[in-house]
Enzyme design. Structure first.
Site, PDB file in Angstrom:
ATOM      1  N   LYS A 163      40.081  20.425 -11.913  1.00  0.00           N
ATOM      2  CA  LYS A 163      39.212  19.109 -11.121  1.00  0.00           C
ATOM      3  C   LYS A 163      38.327  19.082 -10.376  1.00  0.00           C
ATOM      4  O   LYS A 163      38.198  18.345  -9.894  1.00  0.00           O
ATOM      5  CB  LYS A 163      40.905  18.558 -10.284  1.00  0.00           C
ATOM      6  CG  LYS A 163      42.317  17.854 -11.510  1.00  0.00           C
ATOM      7  CD  LYS A 163      41.821  16.703 -12.258  1.00  0.00           C
ATOM      8  CE  LYS A 163      42.409  16.072 -12.195  1.00  0.00           C
ATOM      9  NZ  LYS A 163      41.645  14.422 -12.814  1.00  0.00           N
ATOM     10  N   TYR A 172      44.977  23.736 -13.497  1.00  0.00           N
ATOM     11  CA  TYR A 172      44.765  22.458 -13.473  1.00  0.00           C
ATOM     12  C   TYR A 172      43.947  21.955 -11.870  1.00  0.00           C
ATOM     13  O   TYR A 172      43.121  21.420 -12.205  1.00  0.00           O
ATOM     14  CB  TYR A 172      46.271  21.652 -12.496  1.00  0.00           C
ATOM     15  CG  TYR A 172      46.098  20.181 -12.440  1.00  0.00           C
ATOM     16  CD1 TYR A 172      45.726  19.122 -13.809  1.00  0.00           C
ATOM     17  CD2 TYR A 172      46.242  19.993 -11.351  1.00  0.00           C
ATOM     18  CE1 TYR A 172      45.287  18.294 -13.302  1.00  0.00           C
ATOM     19  CE2 TYR A 172      46.006  18.774 -10.934  1.00  0.00           C
ATOM     20  CZ  TYR A 172      45.436  17.706 -11.692  1.00  0.00           C
ATOM     21  OH  TYR A 172      45.259  15.932 -11.360  1.00  0.00           O
TER      22      TYR A 172
HETATM   23  P1  NDP Z   1      50.567   9.489 -16.599  1.00  0.00           P
HETATM   24  O1  NDP Z   1      50.280  10.857 -17.001  1.00  0.00           O
HETATM   25  O2  NDP Z   1      50.726   8.522 -15.919  1.00  0.00           O
HETATM   26  O3  NDP Z   1      48.948   9.010 -17.302  1.00  0.00           O
HETATM   27  C1  NDP Z   1      47.755  10.241 -17.969  1.00  0.00           C
HETATM   28  C2  NDP Z   1      47.443   9.244 -19.116  1.00  0.00           C
HETATM   29  O4  NDP Z   1      46.262   9.872 -20.042  1.00  0.00           O
HETATM   30  C3  NDP Z   1      48.205   8.236 -20.262  1.00  0.00           C
HETATM   31  O5  NDP Z   1      47.527   7.176 -20.371  1.00  0.00           O
HETATM   32  C4  NDP Z   1      47.859   9.546 -21.173  1.00  0.00           C
HETATM   33  O6  NDP Z   1      47.824   8.682 -22.191  1.00  0.00           O
HETATM   34  C5  NDP Z   1      46.268   9.589 -20.856  1.00  0.00           C
HETATM   35  N1  NDP Z   1      46.194  10.983 -21.804  1.00  0.00           N
HETATM   36  C6  NDP Z   1      47.056  12.094 -21.407  1.00  0.00           C
HETATM   37  N2  NDP Z   1      45.941  12.964 -22.399  1.00  0.00           N
HETATM   38  C7  NDP Z   1      45.266  12.207 -23.476  1.00  0.00           C
HETATM   39  C8  NDP Z   1      44.227  12.553 -24.471  1.00  0.00           C
HETATM   40  N3  NDP Z   1      44.095  13.767 -24.984  1.00  0.00           N
HETATM   41  N4  NDP Z   1      43.126  11.755 -25.012  1.00  0.00           N
HETATM   42  C9  NDP Z   1      43.681  10.563 -24.115  1.00  0.00           C
HETATM   43  N5  NDP Z   1      43.951   9.957 -23.046  1.00  0.00           N
HETATM   44  C10 NDP Z   1      45.076  10.754 -22.289  1.00  0.00           C
HETATM   45  O7  NDP Z   1      49.514  10.684 -15.165  1.00  0.00           O
HETATM   46  P2  NDP Z   1      48.730   9.672 -14.136  1.00  0.00           P
HETATM   47  O8  NDP Z   1      48.443   8.073 -14.048  1.00  0.00           O
HETATM   48  O9  NDP Z   1      49.171  10.259 -13.008  1.00  0.00           O
HETATM   49  O10 NDP Z   1      47.273  10.218 -14.459  1.00  0.00           O
HETATM   50  C11 NDP Z   1      46.405   9.814 -14.543  1.00  0.00           C
HETATM   51  C12 NDP Z   1      45.021  11.070 -14.234  1.00  0.00           C
HETATM   52  O11 NDP Z   1      45.084  10.810 -12.637  1.00  0.00           O
HETATM   53  C13 NDP Z   1      44.785  11.881 -14.110  1.00  0.00           C
HETATM   54  O12 NDP Z   1      43.772  13.159 -14.555  1.00  0.00           O
HETATM   55  C14 NDP Z   1      45.365  12.955 -13.408  1.00  0.00           C
HETATM   56  O13 NDP Z   1      45.256  14.501 -13.400  1.00  0.00           O
HETATM   57  C15 NDP Z   1      44.898  12.074 -12.052  1.00  0.00           C
HETATM   58  N6  NDP Z   1      45.463  12.585 -11.308  1.00  0.00           N
HETATM   59  C16 NDP Z   1      47.113  12.057 -11.086  1.00  0.00           C
HETATM   60  C17 NDP Z   1      47.733  12.104  -9.748  1.00  0.00           C
HETATM   61  C18 NDP Z   1      49.242  12.100  -9.497  1.00  0.00           C
HETATM   62  O14 NDP Z   1      49.818  12.740  -8.894  1.00  0.00           O
HETATM   63  N7  NDP Z   1      50.031  11.537 -10.440  1.00  0.00           N
HETATM   64  C19 NDP Z   1      47.316  13.132  -8.311  1.00  0.00           C
HETATM   65  C20 NDP Z   1      45.884  13.219  -8.895  1.00  0.00           C
HETATM   66  C21 NDP Z   1      45.126  12.452  -9.690  1.00  0.00           C
HETATM   67  P3  NDP Z   1      48.146   8.793 -23.988  1.00  0.00           P
HETATM   68  O15 NDP Z   1      49.425  10.241 -23.801  1.00  0.00           O
HETATM   69  O16 NDP Z   1      48.816   7.769 -24.224  1.00  0.00           O
HETATM   70  O17 NDP Z   1      47.039   9.500 -24.559  1.00  0.00           O
HETATM   71  C1  8X3 Z   2      48.444  15.919  -9.337  1.00  0.00           C
HETATM   72  C2  8X3 Z   2      48.350  16.109  -7.591  1.00  0.00           C
HETATM   73  O1  8X3 Z   2      48.936  17.895  -6.033  1.00  0.00           O
HETATM   74  O2  8X3 Z   2      49.927  17.722  -7.666  1.00  0.00           O
HETATM   75  O3  8X3 Z   2      46.732  16.115  -9.007  1.00  0.00           O
HETATM   76  O4  8X3 Z   2      47.843  18.807  -7.692  1.00  0.00           O
HETATM   77  S1  8X3 Z   2      48.601  17.361  -7.055  1.00  0.00           S
END
Ligand code: NDP
Ligand code: 8X3
Length: 256
Positions: free
Chosen positions: A161, A157
């Site tokens: 990133k 992961y």
């Molecule tokens: P969620 O799981 O709530 O949302 C993830 C979204 O990505 C969903 O809408 C899902 O939609 C979509 N998704 C996943 N795989 C695919 C795919 N193959 N094609 C298209 N869409 C996809 O997580 P977050 O909102 O937290 O995550 C969003 C971003 O933020 C990610 O890149 C994550 O790495 C990043 N992030 C998150 C953090 C956290 O702590 N939550 C911290 C830092 C970064 P569907 O399943 O309908 O396709």
């Molecule tokens: C998601 C945040 O700290 O779990 O990107 O990697 S962390």
């Protein structure tokens, strides 16, 4: 300040979490939205609610960013009124497990790399082509604190990133002469469906991630995305690291 009214914003992973919050935040600014994800039913419900609440147009499309031919087909077959995308929010992404490399499941590696890296690359390529032709646009990537710091159990992961950060930097240099801005928003803990997905549906484990502290919400992150998108023409936000106040680094958080 750049006004977002009538701009076209393309968001990947708009069916939940940060992507969904960005959809509402951009709608609140009067932008028209192309919302994409794999779960079309969710997108449809979000479209209906946004169109009820705001005077904006919303197009939804089923799009798995890890399916290269689907990405190429969806983006290149947009109607004329939707093809001139002003802002791309590369948000779709996921983590799978927090396991030591030697005990980990390689299928999860494929999912993370295919979505977070290769998916972001192909979406960017297809959208940016038109931005380059129009000599305008803004790509906003959702990276992570994991793109700055690695942690045990996060090798793949964190690698994805770190890759997003490298892609952001290269693309910014490539886009300089084309008047396309490139930014990354890199959050710490955000309470979304992320942890449930990471732990393959284990809600208890997912909840424990946020035990004893107040994590960010999707809306907190969306606010920083809007800040980036609304800076004046001559200002670019290269990168924002946004953390819960109770989290100092990827590994260090204060829990009451
Ligand atoms: P969620 O799981 O709530 O949302 C993830 C979204 O990505 C969903 O809408 C899902 O939609 C979509 N998704 C996943 N795989 C695919 C795919 N193959 N094609 C298209 N869409 C996809 O997580 P977050 O909102 O937290 O995550 C969003 C971003 O933020 C990610 O890149 C994550 O790495 C990043 N992030 C998150 C953090 C956290 O702590 N939550 C911290 C830092 C970064 P569907 O399943 O309908 O396709
Ligand atoms: C998601 C945040 O700290 O779990 O990107 O990697 S962390």
């Amino acid at each position: 300040m750049v006004m977002l009214k009538n701009k076209i914003v393309f968001i990947t992973g708009a069916s939940a979490g940060i992507g969904e919050a960005c959809a509402y935040a951009f709608a609140n600014e009067g932008a028209n939205l192309i919302l994409t994800a794999r779960r079309l039913d969710r997108l449809q419900a979000i479209k209906e609610e946004i169109e009820d609440r705001y005077s904006v147009k919303v197009l939804v499309a089923k799009l798995d960013v890890s399916n290269r031919s689907e990405v190429i087909s969806v983006i290149n077959n947009l109607d004329e009124q939707w093809m001139n995308i002003d802002i791309l929010v590369n948000n779709a992404g996921l983590g799978r497990g927090i396991n030591k490399l030697h005990e980990d499941n390689p299928e999860g590696w494929d999912e993370m790399i295919d979505t977070n890296v290769k998916g972001l690359l192909i979406v960017t390529k297809e959208v940016v082509k038109t931005m380059v032709r129009r000599k305008r646009g803004h790509v906003i990537n959702i990276g992570s604190i994991a793109g700055h710091q690695a942690y045990p159990g996060g090798s793949v992961y964190c690698a994805t990133k770190h890759a997003v950060r490298a892609i952001t930097e290269s693309l910014r240099m490539e886009m300089l002469e084309h008047n396309v801005k490139v930014s990354t928003i890199d959050p710490g803990m955000v309470e979304t469906e992320f942890s449930e997905v990471r732990f393959y549906g284990d809600k208890e484990k997912a909840k424990n991630v946020y035990n004893g502290l107040k994590p960010l919400s999707g809306e907190d992150v969306a606010e920083t995305v809007i800040f980036c998108a609304t800076r004046p023409k001559h200002v670019n936000i290269n990168e924002i690291i946004v953390m819960p106040s109770a989290q100092a680094s990827a590994m260090i958080a204060y829990r009451e």
